[in-house]
Scaffold this active site. Structure first.
Site, short mmCIF file in Angstrom:
data_model
loop_
_atom_site.label_atom_id
_atom_site.label_comp_id
_atom_site.label_asym_id
_atom_site.label_seq_id
_atom_site.Cartn_x
_atom_site.Cartn_y
_atom_site.Cartn_z
CG ASN A 166 2.39 30.71 76.34
OD1 ASN A 166 1.55 29.95 76.83
ND2 ASN A 166 2.73 31.84 76.94
CB SER B 245 2.69 29.50 79.89
OG SER B 245 1.33 29.89 79.70
CG LEU C 57 -1.90 34.88 72.52
CD1 LEU C 57 -3.18 34.98 73.34
CD2 LEU C 57 -2.24 34.76 71.04
CB SER D 128 -14.29 34.60 85.35
OG SER D 128 -14.46 34.08 86.64
CB ALA D 129 -18.95 33.58 87.95
CE1 TYR E 48 -8.48 34.92 85.61
CE2 TYR E 48 -10.18 34.75 87.31
CZ TYR E 48 -9.70 34.43 86.05
OH TYR E 48 -10.45 33.63 85.22
CE LYS F 29 -10.37 35.86 82.56
NZ LYS F 29 -9.92 35.45 81.22
CG ASN G 162 -17.12 27.42 90.43
OD1 ASN G 162 -17.84 28.42 90.31
ND2 ASN G 162 -16.18 27.33 91.34
NE ARG H 204 -10.43 29.94 98.25
CZ ARG H 204 -10.57 29.15 97.18
NH1 ARG H 204 -9.58 28.37 96.80
NH2 ARG H 204 -11.71 29.11 96.52
N PRO H 205 -9.87 33.83 102.51
CG PRO H 205 -8.00 34.99 103.27
CD PRO H 205 -8.46 33.63 102.87
CG ASP I 10 -13.52 31.35 99.08
OD1 ASP I 10 -12.99 31.78 98.03
OD2 ASP I 10 -13.37 30.19 99.50
P1 NAD Z 1 -5.75 26.93 81.20
O1 NAD Z 1 -4.62 27.55 81.95
O2 NAD Z 1 -5.91 25.45 81.27
O3 NAD Z 1 -5.68 27.36 79.65
C1 NAD Z 1 -5.18 28.60 79.25
C2 NAD Z 1 -4.23 28.35 78.08
O4 NAD Z 1 -3.70 29.59 77.62
C3 NAD Z 1 -3.04 27.46 78.44
O5 NAD Z 1 -2.91 26.44 77.46
C4 NAD Z 1 -1.86 28.41 78.41
O6 NAD Z 1 -0.65 27.74 78.05
C5 NAD Z 1 -2.30 29.42 77.38
N1 NAD Z 1 -1.70 30.75 77.50
C6 NAD Z 1 -1.64 31.54 78.60
N2 NAD Z 1 -1.01 32.68 78.31
C7 NAD Z 1 -0.67 32.64 76.99
C8 NAD Z 1 0.00 33.52 76.10
N3 NAD Z 1 0.48 34.70 76.52
N4 NAD Z 1 0.17 33.14 74.82
C9 NAD Z 1 -0.29 31.95 74.38
N5 NAD Z 1 -0.93 31.07 75.18
C10 NAD Z 1 -1.11 31.41 76.47
O7 NAD Z 1 -7.07 27.66 81.68
P2 NAD Z 1 -8.60 27.26 81.43
O8 NAD Z 1 -9.13 26.74 82.70
O9 NAD Z 1 -8.73 26.46 80.20
O10 NAD Z 1 -9.21 28.72 81.23
C11 NAD Z 1 -9.37 29.30 79.94
C12 NAD Z 1 -9.87 30.72 80.11
O11 NAD Z 1 -11.09 30.71 80.85
C13 NAD Z 1 -8.92 31.65 80.87
O12 NAD Z 1 -8.98 32.93 80.26
C14 NAD Z 1 -9.52 31.71 82.26
O13 NAD Z 1 -9.22 32.91 82.91
C15 NAD Z 1 -11.01 31.60 81.96
N6 NAD Z 1 -11.79 31.03 83.08
C16 NAD Z 1 -11.42 29.83 83.61
C17 NAD Z 1 -12.15 29.30 84.68
C18 NAD Z 1 -11.76 28.00 85.32
O14 NAD Z 1 -12.19 27.74 86.45
N7 NAD Z 1 -11.00 27.12 84.67
C19 NAD Z 1 -13.24 30.02 85.20
C20 NAD Z 1 -13.59 31.24 84.62
C21 NAD Z 1 -12.84 31.73 83.55
N1 UDP Z 2 -12.70 24.85 98.60
C1 UDP Z 2 -12.35 24.14 99.72
N2 UDP Z 2 -11.13 23.52 99.72
C2 UDP Z 2 -10.26 23.58 98.67
C3 UDP Z 2 -10.65 24.33 97.52
C4 UDP Z 2 -11.87 24.96 97.53
O1 UDP Z 2 -13.09 24.05 100.68
O2 UDP Z 2 -9.15 23.01 98.73
C5 UDP Z 2 -14.04 25.51 98.56
C6 UDP Z 2 -14.00 27.02 98.35
O3 UDP Z 2 -13.94 27.67 99.62
C7 UDP Z 2 -15.33 27.27 97.64
C8 UDP Z 2 -15.52 25.99 96.80
O4 UDP Z 2 -14.70 24.99 97.41
O5 UDP Z 2 -16.41 27.35 98.56
C9 UDP Z 2 -15.08 26.16 95.35
O6 UDP Z 2 -13.75 26.65 95.33
P1 UDP Z 2 -12.95 26.84 93.97
O7 UDP Z 2 -11.61 27.42 94.32
O8 UDP Z 2 -12.95 25.56 93.21
O9 UDP Z 2 -13.83 27.89 93.13
P2 UDP Z 2 -14.11 29.45 93.43
O10 UDP Z 2 -14.11 29.67 94.90
O11 UDP Z 2 -13.04 30.19 92.73
O12 UDP Z 2 -15.46 29.70 92.84
#
Ligand code: NAD
Ligand code: UDP
Length: 357
Positions: free
Chosen positions: A32, A34, A59, A124-125, A148, A152, A178, A291-292, A294
């Site tokens: 979409n 978004s 979706l 996600s982790a 969030y 998951k 990450n 950051r709270p 973390d």
């Molecule tokens: P992203 O936001 O770049 O991609 C998500 C896509 O889904 C976007 O193109 C958005 O437009 C689309 N979307 C969202 N809601 C929708 C809906 N209702 N209908 C149709 N399309 C919709 O995010 P990403 O970084 O590519 O992440 C992909 C997936 O991986 C997500 O589920 C996210 O939670 C998960 N994930 C991401 C990370 C990260 O750090 N990027 C880490 C762990 C898990």
């Molecule tokens: N972080 C930081 N400054 C920022 C963004 C992130 O110091 O502007 C640190 C954060 O505290 C963490 C690491 O970078 O230790 C990775 O953060 P990110 O948000 O990318 O991933 P997540 O914490 O969700 O794993």
């Protein structure tokens, strides 16, 4: 037969589209937009010289989504679509539950109805909460710390129930660590809207001059230099992890869960230093409050994916930094078309279709 990719225009989805097209898969994207732009998919076509069928729909719109199942032969679904900002999920929790959980129920329902029982899901982790020890293996206790993370975890749980109720399903749950970096072409990459929350996009925005200084969230953790440690994984490695996971999903049944990480932890200061040496660009820093929520240290044990998927992350932190910077420096405004990008581009695909419903 095609693979349906939800959220395929997003950061991880667009990189995965490239690797799937390169492997010869036919793909259909539903998005979409978004949190993404159609331009990312145009560039996927440009990079691969291949075509994609694209449906511009939400979706949550189950009727329109059903038409996609009706008119196409779908073999499996990779479900990336979802909202992913932790802070926003606290403020707008209902939006997160609806978008991450309801969408997954809708898609699984249609998959069941059309006998497409092969699914790869983006987890996600974050489902490990604040782990007591590292490296983190798939058997670690699960605990979500925010809406969030709970979306998951809840989806992971109901996917297991779906398999229990119908053993024909094959479901692979991938827990990403990450993801950073970008395709080496510099044509696609991460394009967050507004001020980035994550470390690497924040660093690249400082490097490109759009933000002044990187605020480091605490240097008093029990880590090598006091700053937080994470398992950064190149998005192209992650994309290849999906190709490996899809392969296994297509050939088996059951629910399988894999960490996708490198198994190596880097501190924030190490990432800054790797970025500076890969790019020659100095990043001003400011140490601020933690950051709270973390974790101090979080990195994967990726052995299960290596053994069962025959997949391993190959790219170094240097590659991740250099590729993130190539994307950001060539596209300072992300996919917002700037002058250079308005030039005619080769779009090989004649069926680069964006139906409205
Ligand atoms: P992203 O936001 O770049 O991609 C998500 C896509 O889904 C976007 O193109 C958005 O437009 C689309 N979307 C969202 N809601 C929708 C809906 N209702 N209908 C149709 N399309 C919709 O995010 P990403 O970084 O590519 O992440 C992909 C997936 O991986 C997500 O589920 C996210 O939670 C998960 N994930 C991401 C990370 C990260 O750090 N990027 C880490 C762990 C898990
Ligand atoms: N972080 C930081 N400054 C920022 C963004 C992130 O110091 O502007 C640190 C954060 O505290 C963490 C690491 O970078 O230790 C990775 O953060 P990110 O948000 O990318 O991933 P997540 O914490 O969700 O794993």
């Amino acid at each position: 037969m095609a693979i349906l990719i939800t959220g395929g225009a997003g950061f991880i989805g667009s990189h995965t589209c490239i690797e799937l097209l390169n492997e010869g898969y036919e793909i259909i994207v539903v998005d979409n937009f978004s949190n993404s732009k159609p331009e990312s998919l145009k560039r996927v076509c440009e990079i691969t010289g291949k075509s994609i069928m694209i449906y511009y729909l939400d979706l949550l719109d189950s009727e329109s989504l059903e038409k996609v199942f009706l008119v196409n032969q779908i073999e499996a679904v990779i479900h990336f679509a979802g909202l992913k900002a932790v802070g926003e999920s606290v403020k707008e929790s209902l939006k997160y539950y609806k978008n991450n959980i309801t969408t997954t129920i809708i898609i699984c329902d249609l998959m069941q109805k059309y006998s497409v029982k092969k699914l790869v899901f983006s987890s996600s982790a974050t489902v490990y909460g604040l782990p007591d020890t590292v490296p983190i293996s798939e058997e670690f206790p699960l605990k979500a710390l925010n809406p969030y993370g709970r979306t998951k975890l809840m989806v992971e749980e109901f996917l297991q129930d779906i398999f229990i109720s119908d053993n024909e399903w094959s479901i692979t749950i991938l827990r990403y660590f990450n993801p950073i970096g970008a395709h080496e072409s510099g044509l696609i990459g991460e394009d967050p809207s507004g001020t980035p929350n994550n470390l690497m996009p924040y660093i690249t925005k400082v490097a490109v001059g759009q933000l002044k200084v990187l605020n480091i969230f605490g240097n008093g953790y029990s880590t090598k230099d006091g700053t937080g440690v994470r398992d950064y994984i190149h998005v192209v490695d992650l994309a290849n992890g999906h190709v490996a996971a899809l392969d296994k999903t297509l050939k088996s049944t059951g629910v399988n869960i894999y960490n996708l990480g490198t198994g190596i932890g880097y501190s924030v200061l190490e990432v800054v230093s790797a970025f500076e040496s890969a790019t020659g660009v100095k990043i001003p820093i400011n140490i601020t409050h933690p950051r709270p929520g973390d974790a101090a240290i979080c990195y994967a044990d990726p052995m299960k994916a290596e053994k069962e998927l025959n997949w391993i992350a190959k790219k170094s932190i240097h590659d991740m930094c250099a590729d993130s910077w190539r994307w950001q420096s060539r596209n300072p405004n992300g996919y917002k078309i700037n002058e250079e990008l308005e030039n005619p581009r080769l779009i090989q695909s004649e069926d680069f279709l964006i139906p409205n419903n």
